[in-house]
Write an enzyme that holds these catalytic residues in place. Structure first.
Site, PDB file in Angstrom:
ATOM      1  CB  CYS A   4     -25.158   9.513 -49.300  1.00 38.73           C
ATOM      2  SG  CYS A   4     -25.107   9.939 -47.608  1.00 38.73           S
ATOM      3  CG  HIS A  33     -20.716  18.745 -41.069  1.00 40.31           C
ATOM      4  ND1 HIS A  33     -19.566  17.802 -40.735  1.00 40.31           N
ATOM      5  CD2 HIS A  33     -21.157  19.099 -39.890  1.00 40.31           C
ATOM      6  CE1 HIS A  33     -19.391  17.907 -39.448  1.00 40.31           C
ATOM      7  NE2 HIS A  33     -20.238  18.404 -38.821  1.00 40.31           N
ATOM      8  CG  HIS A  65     -21.607  13.514 -38.621  1.00 41.29           C
ATOM      9  ND1 HIS A  65     -22.180  14.692 -38.935  1.00 41.29           N
ATOM     10  CD2 HIS A  65     -21.039  13.645 -39.997  1.00 41.29           C
ATOM     11  CE1 HIS A  65     -21.949  15.408 -40.023  1.00 41.29           C
ATOM     12  NE2 HIS A  65     -21.373  14.757 -40.696  1.00 41.29           N
ATOM     13  CB  CYS A  87     -24.699   7.426 -41.519  1.00 40.66           C
ATOM     14  SG  CYS A  87     -24.150   6.559 -42.876  1.00 40.66           S
ATOM     15  CD  GLU A 117     -17.601   9.079 -39.805  1.00 42.30           C
ATOM     16  OE1 GLU A 117     -17.223   8.121 -40.052  1.00 42.30           O
ATOM     17  OE2 GLU A 117     -18.233  10.136 -40.619  1.00 42.30           O
ATOM     18  CB  THR A 153     -18.194   6.931 -43.166  1.00 44.57           C
ATOM     19  OG1 THR A 153     -18.621   8.139 -42.828  1.00 44.57           O
ATOM     20  CG2 THR A 153     -18.512   5.945 -42.056  1.00 44.57           C
ATOM     21  CB  CYS A 181     -19.717   5.724 -46.767  1.00 44.86           C
ATOM     22  SG  CYS A 181     -21.055   5.773 -47.882  1.00 44.86           S
ATOM     23  CB  SER A 209     -19.172  18.742 -45.877  1.00 42.20           C
ATOM     24  OG  SER A 209     -19.168  17.392 -46.346  1.00 42.20           O
TER      25      SER A 209
END
Length: 700
Positions: A4, A33, A65, A87, A117, A153, A181, A209
């Protein structure tokens, strides 16, 4: 599939740190991750640490994160260089949590409470913030009146909406922040569609992840058999028995090459499964038990070879960087430029070529490049079969511009850009891509003529960003409003009576002038503009003038400030004794008359009184019979009293010297009359030139 934008941005920052940053390089927790990528980073020289005790100097990278504020501050103190790879969407969620806390809301984060995160978000959300996975988690929670809800996210939108609905049913005042996200949302939607078409779905990605686990959950909830695999070697052949269609998806941290390896391994296993006559008798195998593909004597097993190749590619990618791929943005040095395009040295065996049409955007300001310039370029094609790389400066500029705009929007940063065109309803600015500033967002007030802004540089913030629609909306008004509020607070906090302040004339009226002192307006009354008589403020100042003023009075409760300008100018009465000595003949202009005499202005701010008895040797019934306003006259100075701001003048003695006897005879009568006139002035019927205006005139 593939990285991403947030992961791509983080890896780019790590790559730059490895090339240019001070050593050693530390990552505060895994950057992303995905075990393979973090392994490659470690091979390239990045040390992954979970606390900062081992850090002293060097470079510290904050993972995608996010990091709690205190930990980030500590890292900044211990490291020589801090790289924030958070991010942008995670940063936006952190900002939402801080905003909810400032509004006094109880914060709920929809996500995994053990995920780094979510921990970083909760650290910004206040002591009563909670992480919840579903409405079940809030059943026993004590809910305050005002709550704020945001999401990890990588959370599912359905879970977020369920929690919002449950809180609303409990009567809470709910404020939402849609922090999922967009890339995650698209992957989840695509995975659901994929699962409905397939008999088996493989989610490729790291076991830790969160977004990969969500994709696995979505596929299984669709009723499809699904597994999470980190490498091609983890696929089991029995998964394929009886399956006609197999789908592959991947998390945001999974490299493309691993996805391709999984697809290749599936093709190999498919052939083996089809050759088996009785697949139900096959003994299930694990990755470690799976038969090896025949190879040369002494050659390692395919899985071992895959891992070795992965490691080699990692070192190649992060240490030597000799290879580039389509879509990469890299730096290079311009070697030559002609009408066909430009040759660029990007550090490879052969130079890259930028076609003329890929140097700059159509309609953008002309930015010529010349040999020796260092520029960023986008790799259009990595195939060197046609003589080298094909590159695009235009595409690189646009990609980097979108990244800068997204960061500016998330972080609330101010950006500067030139105005290139006036269009209906606003201005077009060049921010690396085409941006639009509505007319209402140009200034704090109404702007009638936008043409004057063409060619100028504006300071703006991003209001709206939509890359799919190529839509960028910006505002200078927001920046000006914020600056105005800061100035206003600072001015009210520091202003005091007796101060000399610098200001700008903002408006002019019949009774005075409004002066902007920095977000706050003060009134400069017409009587305080100058030492001399002022008929209208426009005689002294005009709008836009910068002037110094003295603060006379401050009323913070009513928000009023009274100013004076003459107080910062030289007082003409301080020098009248030397400029107008007794016995000298002076020239002045009659400014007004009174029953007892006429006032003559000798210079702005200095007036003298010619008593009616000093107008002529003949008897005078009214001063207007001898002089009128505007006449220029000569007069002799009889007396000067600076402390009382009075000068006594005589017109009749200006040109003719009286005989001593006549003068002596006239003096007592004249002195008595002048004293009477001065007494009348002091009681409210006199003039400013000899000590003060009448009460009624002063009030008007």
């Amino acid at each position: 599939m593939g990285y991403c934008p947030g992961v791509e941005n983080a890896l780019r920052k790590v790559r730059e740190a490895l090339l240019n940053g001070p050593r050693p390089i530390f990552s505060l927790g895994p950057l992303i991750h995905n075990e393979h990528v973090t392994g490659e980073l470690e091979d390239a020289g990045v040390r992954i640490v979970n606390d900062l005790s081992a850090v002293e100097g060097g470079t510290v990278i904050l993972r995608t994160h996010g990091t709690p504020v205190e930990e980030a501050q500590q890292a900044a103190k211990r490291a020589s260089n801090l790289v924030d790879a958070t991010c942008p969407f995670v940063a936006r969620a952190q900002d939402a949590a801080s905003r909810f806390r400032e509004e006094g809301r109880q914060v709920f984060v929809v996500g995994d409470e053990n995920h780094p995160e979510v921990k970083a978000i909760l650290a910004r959300a206040g002591d009563n913030a909670k992480a919840v996975a579903s409405p079940v988690d809030i059943e026993n929670q004590e809910i305050s009146g005002k709550v704020g809800v945001l999401a990890q996210t990588t959370a599912r939108e359905e879970d977020f909406l369920d929690v919002v609905g449950a809180l609303t049913k409990r009567g809470a005042d709910v404020a939402e922040a849609r922090t999922i996200c967009p890339a995650t949302r698209e992957r989840q939607k695509a995975t659901l569609e994929l699962a409905r078409q397939c008999d088996l779905v493989l989610v490729v990605g790291g076991k830790a992840s969160a977004n990969c686990r969500q994709l696995l959950k979505i596929a299984r909830q669709a009723g499809t058999e699904a597994y999470l695999v980190g490498t091609a070697g983890e696929i089991k052949s029995e998964w394929l028995r009886g399956k006609k269609v197999v789908g592959i998806t991947s998390g945001a941290s999974t490299p493309d090459r691993i996805v391709k390896e999984v697809a290749g391994k599936l093709a190999e296993l498919e052939k083996n499964v089809h050759r088996e006559d009785q697949p139900e008798e096959e003994t299930p195998t694990t990755p470690s038990q799976e038969p090896e593909k025949p190879g040369e004597p002494g050659e390692p097993a395919p899985e071992t070879r895959d891992q070795a190749n992965d490691m080699a590619r990692g070192k190649e990618m992060f240490e030597e960087l000799p290879e580039v791929r389509q879509g990469d943005i890299i730096k290079g040095t311009v070697v030559s430029v002609d009408e066909n395009g430009a040759m660029v040295d990007v550090g490879l065996k052969s130079e890259g070529f930028i076609p003329a049409g890929e140097i700059s955007r159509r309609g953008a300001p002309d930015h010529e490049i010349k040999p020796g310039d260092e520029i960023s370029v986008y790799v259009l094609s990595a195939d060197s079969g046609e003589g080298g790389l094909r590159l695009s400066k235009r595409r690189a500029d646009e990609e980097l511009a979108w990244q800068r705009l997204e960061n500016a929007r998330v972080e609330g940063k101010t950006i500067e850009a030139p105005v290139i065109q006036e269009v209906k309803g606003g201005l077009v600015v060049d921010v690396g891509v085409r941006g639009f500033v509505p007319a209402s967002q140009v200034e704090r007030g109404y702007v009638s003529d936008l043409r004057k802004y063409v060619g100028k540089t504006l300071r703006m913030k991003v209001l709206e960003l939509d890359r799919r629609k190529n839509r960028v909306i910006l505002s200078q008004r927001v920046v000006l409003e914020e600056e105005h509020e800061r100035l206003k607070e600072e001015t009210w906090a520091t202003i005091a009576e007796g101060q000399i302040r610098h200001g700008v004339v903002k408006g002019i009226t019949d009774f005075g002038v409004f002066v902007d002192l920095g977000g706050v307006d003060g009134l400069l009354h017409i009587s305080e503009l100058a030492w001399g008589r002022v008929h209208h403020p426009s005689e002294v100042v005009k709008e836009g003038d910068e002037i110094d003023v003295m603060v006379l009075r401050v009323d913070k409760e009513k928000g009023k400030i009274s100013l004076g300008r003459k107080q910062v100018l030289p007082d003409p009465w301080e020098t009248v004794e030397s400029k107008y000595p007794v016995g000298s003949v002076v020239t002045g202009v009659v400014t007004r008359t009174a029953p007892f005499g006429a006032f003559v202005e000798l210079e702005p701010g200095v007036e003298g009184l010619v008593h009616i008895s000093e107008l002529s040797y003949e008897r005078v019934a009214r001063p207007e019979d001898v002089v009128k306003v505007g006449d220029t006259v000569r007069a002799k100075v009889l007396r000067v009293r600076p402390a009382e701001r009075r000068i006594a003048l005589s017109i009749r003695e200006a040109d003719v010297e009286i005989e001593p006897e006549a003068r002596a005879a006239a003096s007592p009568q004249r002195d008595k009359a002048e004293e009477k006139a001065e007494s009348a002035e002091e009681s409210g019927t006199g003039g400013s030139g000899s000590g003060g205006e009448p009460e009624s005139q002063s009030a008007s």
